[in-house]
Design an enzyme around this catalytic site. Structure first.
Site, short mmCIF file in Angstrom:
data_model
loop_
_atom_site.label_atom_id
_atom_site.label_comp_id
_atom_site.label_asym_id
_atom_site.label_seq_id
_atom_site.Cartn_x
_atom_site.Cartn_y
_atom_site.Cartn_z
N GLU A 1 -10.71 -10.31 -4.65
CA GLU A 1 -9.29 -10.20 -4.31
C GLU A 1 -8.82 -11.33 -3.41
O GLU A 1 -7.73 -11.28 -2.85
CB GLU A 1 -8.97 -8.82 -3.71
N HIS B 1 0.84 -1.21 0.00
CA HIS B 1 0.00 0.00 0.00
C HIS B 1 0.86 1.25 0.00
O HIS B 1 0.50 2.27 -0.58
CB HIS B 1 -0.95 -0.02 1.19
N ARG C 1 2.62 -9.38 0.25
CA ARG C 1 2.90 -8.23 -0.61
C ARG C 1 3.78 -7.19 0.08
O ARG C 1 4.27 -6.26 -0.55
CB ARG C 1 1.61 -7.60 -1.16
N ARG D 1 -10.38 4.58 -2.45
CA ARG D 1 -9.93 3.89 -1.24
C ARG D 1 -10.33 4.74 -0.03
O ARG D 1 -9.56 5.55 0.46
CB ARG D 1 -8.41 3.68 -1.27
N CYS E 1 -9.01 -3.39 -10.86
CA CYS E 1 -8.54 -2.14 -10.27
C CYS E 1 -7.20 -2.30 -9.55
O CYS E 1 -6.69 -1.35 -8.97
CB CYS E 1 -9.58 -1.53 -9.33
N ARG F 1 -15.13 2.29 -2.19
CA ARG F 1 -14.93 1.05 -1.45
C ARG F 1 -15.04 1.33 0.04
O ARG F 1 -14.46 2.30 0.53
CB ARG F 1 -13.54 0.50 -1.78
N ASN G 1 -3.79 -6.96 -6.67
CA ASN G 1 -2.70 -6.88 -5.68
C ASN G 1 -2.89 -7.95 -4.60
O ASN G 1 -2.00 -8.73 -4.31
CB ASN G 1 -2.65 -5.50 -5.02
N ASP G 2 -4.09 -7.95 -4.01
CA ASP G 2 -4.34 -8.96 -2.99
C ASP G 2 -4.59 -10.32 -3.61
O ASP G 2 -4.22 -11.34 -3.03
CB ASP G 2 -5.53 -8.54 -2.11
C1 PEP Z 1 -6.04 -4.87 -4.69
O1 PEP Z 1 -5.89 -5.63 -3.73
O2 PEP Z 1 -5.68 -5.15 -5.86
C2 PEP Z 1 -6.65 -3.54 -4.50
C3 PEP Z 1 -6.99 -2.78 -5.52
O3 PEP Z 1 -6.83 -3.11 -3.23
P1 PEP Z 1 -5.61 -2.57 -2.32
O4 PEP Z 1 -4.40 -2.48 -3.19
O5 PEP Z 1 -6.03 -1.27 -1.78
O6 PEP Z 1 -5.51 -3.64 -1.29
MG MG Z 2 -6.85 -5.16 -1.83
#
Ligand code: PEP
Ligand code: MG
Length: 537
Positions: A428, A186, A462, A293, A499, A329, A451-452
């Site tokens: 995710e 993040h 991550r 976010r 996203c 979100r 990402n998650d």
């Molecule tokens: C993700 O997990 O891809 C996402 C968009 O949410 P964040 O990166 O805020 O966890």
């Molecule tokens: Mg996420």
């Protein structure tokens, strides 16, 4: 000239003075020879800290708004009078400590006392005491704090927390050089959204004595230069001009469609976390906000943000975007995005722990406050609500019940609210992707958080930079899950977007379009570059 190689998050160049972010420090006790002299140094430090806080407050009001800037006013008040100042003076006069130790000791003691109190709000003030302590220690060392700088500067730090990155918008930071960090953390995502050159993984041993030196970041090559020589400066200036020309060329794509040569079109939206990002999204001609976010508001606030504060923020975002879609979100807090005021038990595996929607279901009042603000703000624009970290259909059904309760309460209280807000979920977790056919029956849209999804599918933290070599550059497992998700969405007649950061990687654009992804949501600075890619396919 010294050079360091790192990982670049943003392709641009910056040249400026380097300021080192030190974070919290410890001070050892030493006896002072002259208590009068220490008291004088302390008074001077208080004056310096107050003027810094005042300046910081004024700057933050412009960037993050009155409510979020108030934290600096609270800290300034701590330096007006009261227990903290008395304790330091006593430490100097009676304890015969030198000023640094008296400041540090009083800060630790009072923060500890606050933490032991019952009242949540007062307990959370411990962070303010610790921040003020740190500021005073800096002032005693006569350090020029980042916010005292009028000129833009490059900030170097061993690492930063997401909440610290959020606060950087109050400073004239033109580049970031970080010792550690992972690409999909993040911290990285927030830093990238600042639209400035950022380098990570420059090495643990970033040296604090670089402070004040001229530095340059080449975000194309991923190199940090310290004391660059004349020849290098000239080269970098030329590269910077070239980057400017490229940006200008991309501006020509504003107003154009996101359509391939074969006639396939896709929605191209922006990710945002603040009003500044929303402005950036508009400036880059994003078709909407695909991921707001909301948790950034929670990270910035000195205590849990109230309904009115949230309502005002969401309404401003919606009004600014007009008829364009805005996907907000619900708070995705916990683990690495831990607001200082949130009291949760320490966990062995925070990424698998009580976070995100689980916190919302566990503490429904926190979620209800946010949903009330969202439903109320919904009358001002084209809102969609999205839930993060879903793993089962049951969670979605529970969320629907909470939504109904919130709507009933608002109706009973006669408060205007939007009745029909489409709601979607983030895909995710592998569980959500595998259950996409069943989940698609319950919601209005999907947005894949790669990402998650990558972290949980590959069992790859991550946050842990040491694992970078185990990441699959082709993202095969994740892409299969995205494809299945999109298929299930379309079968059920709903749309599916992406996203996560993968959405902005032009190496995958063709694959996403082939799968039929309906929407790509990326950081504002990437919108036009992606449009260019789509139009070339
Ligand atoms: C993700 O997990 O891809 C996402 C968009 O949410 P964040 O990166 O805020 O966890
Ligand atoms: Mg996420």
């Amino acid at each position: 000239m010294t050079t360091r190689k790192g990982k670049s998050l943003y392709r641009d160049i910056c040249i400026g003075r380097l300021v080192f972010y030190r974070g919290r420090r410890e001070v050892q006790r030493r006896e002072a020879a002259d208590a009068g002299e220490e008291l004088r140094r302390f008074e001077e430090a208080v004056a310096m800290a107050k003027s810094q806080l005042h300046r910081l407050y004024e700057r933050s009001v412009q960037t993050v708004g009155e409510a979020n800037a108030a934290i600096f006013q609270v800290q300034e008040l701590l330096l007006e009078d009261g227990e903290y100042l008395r304790a330091v003076k006593q430490g100097i006069a009676e304890g015969r400590s030198y000023a640094e130790y008296a400041v540090w000791e009083a800060g630790q003691r009072i923060a500890g006392k606050l933490r032991a109190l019952e009242d949540d709000y007062i307990r959370e003030r411990d962070q303010d005491i610790l921040d003020v302590t740190d500021r005073l220690l800096g002032a005693l060392a006569r350090e020029q704090r980042a916010e005292a700088a009028e000129e833009p500067f490059i900030l170097a730090a061993r690492d930063l927390l997401p909440s610290q990155v959020v606060q950087l918008s109050a400073y004239p930071v033109q580049g970031l050089a970080l010792g550690g960090g992972r690409f999909h953390s993040h911290t990285a995502i927030l830093a990238r959204s600042m639209g400035i050159p950022v380098l990570m993984q420059l090495g643990e041993d970033l040296e604090e004595n670089w402070e004040g030196k001229t530095a340059a970041i080449d975000g194309f090559e991923g190199v940090l230069y310290l004391d660059p020589d004349e020849g290098m400066l000239e080269k970098l200036e030329e590269k910077k001009r070239e980057a400017g020309r490229r940006r200008k060329a991309l501006e020509g794509l504003k107003g154009k469609e996101n359509i391939t040569r074969g006639g396939q079109s896709v929605k191209l939206y922006a990710n945002a976390g603040s009003l500044v990002d929303v402005e950036e999204a508009c400036a880059n001609d994003a078709g909407g906000i695909g991921l707001l976010r909301s948790e950034l508001l929670y990270l910035e606030s000195p205590s849990a943000p109230g309904e009115e504060q949230q309502f005002s923020f969401y309404r401003q975002v919606l009004e600014r975007m007009g008829e364009k879609e805005v996907v907000i979100r619900t708070f995705d807090i916990g683990a690495d995005k831990m607001p200082p005021w949130l009291c949760v038990q320490a966990e062995e595996n925070p990424a698998l722990g009580l976070k995100s929607i689980r916190l919302g279901l566990e503490r429904p009042q926190l979620l209800k406050t946010q949903l009330r603000a969202l439903y109320r703000a919904g009358v001002s624009g084209n809102l969609r609500i999205m839930y993060p970290m879903i793993t089962s259909v049951e969670e979605v059904l529970q969320l629907k019940q909470i939504e109904e309760q919130v709507q009933r309460e608002l109706a009973r209280e006669g408060i205007p609210y939007a009745r029909k807000i489409p709601t979607g979920i983030m895909i995710e977790t592998p569980a959500a992707a595998v259950l996409a056919d069943l989940l698609a029956e319950e919601v209005d849209f999907f947005s894949v958080g790669t990402n998650d999804l990558t972290q949980y599918t590959l069992a790859l933290d991550r946050q842990n930079e040491a694992l970078e070599r185990f990441a699959d550059p082709d993202n095969k497992a994740v892409l299969r899950l995205v494809e299945f998700t999109v298929k299930c969405a379309h079968r059920a007649g709903i749309w599916a977007g992406v996203c996560g950061e993968l959405a902005a990687d032009t190496a995958f654009t063709e694959a996403f379009l082939r799968m039929g992804v309906d929407e790509l949501s990326v950081s504002p600075g990437m919108v036009l570059e992606l449009r260019e890619k789509i139009r070339e396919l």
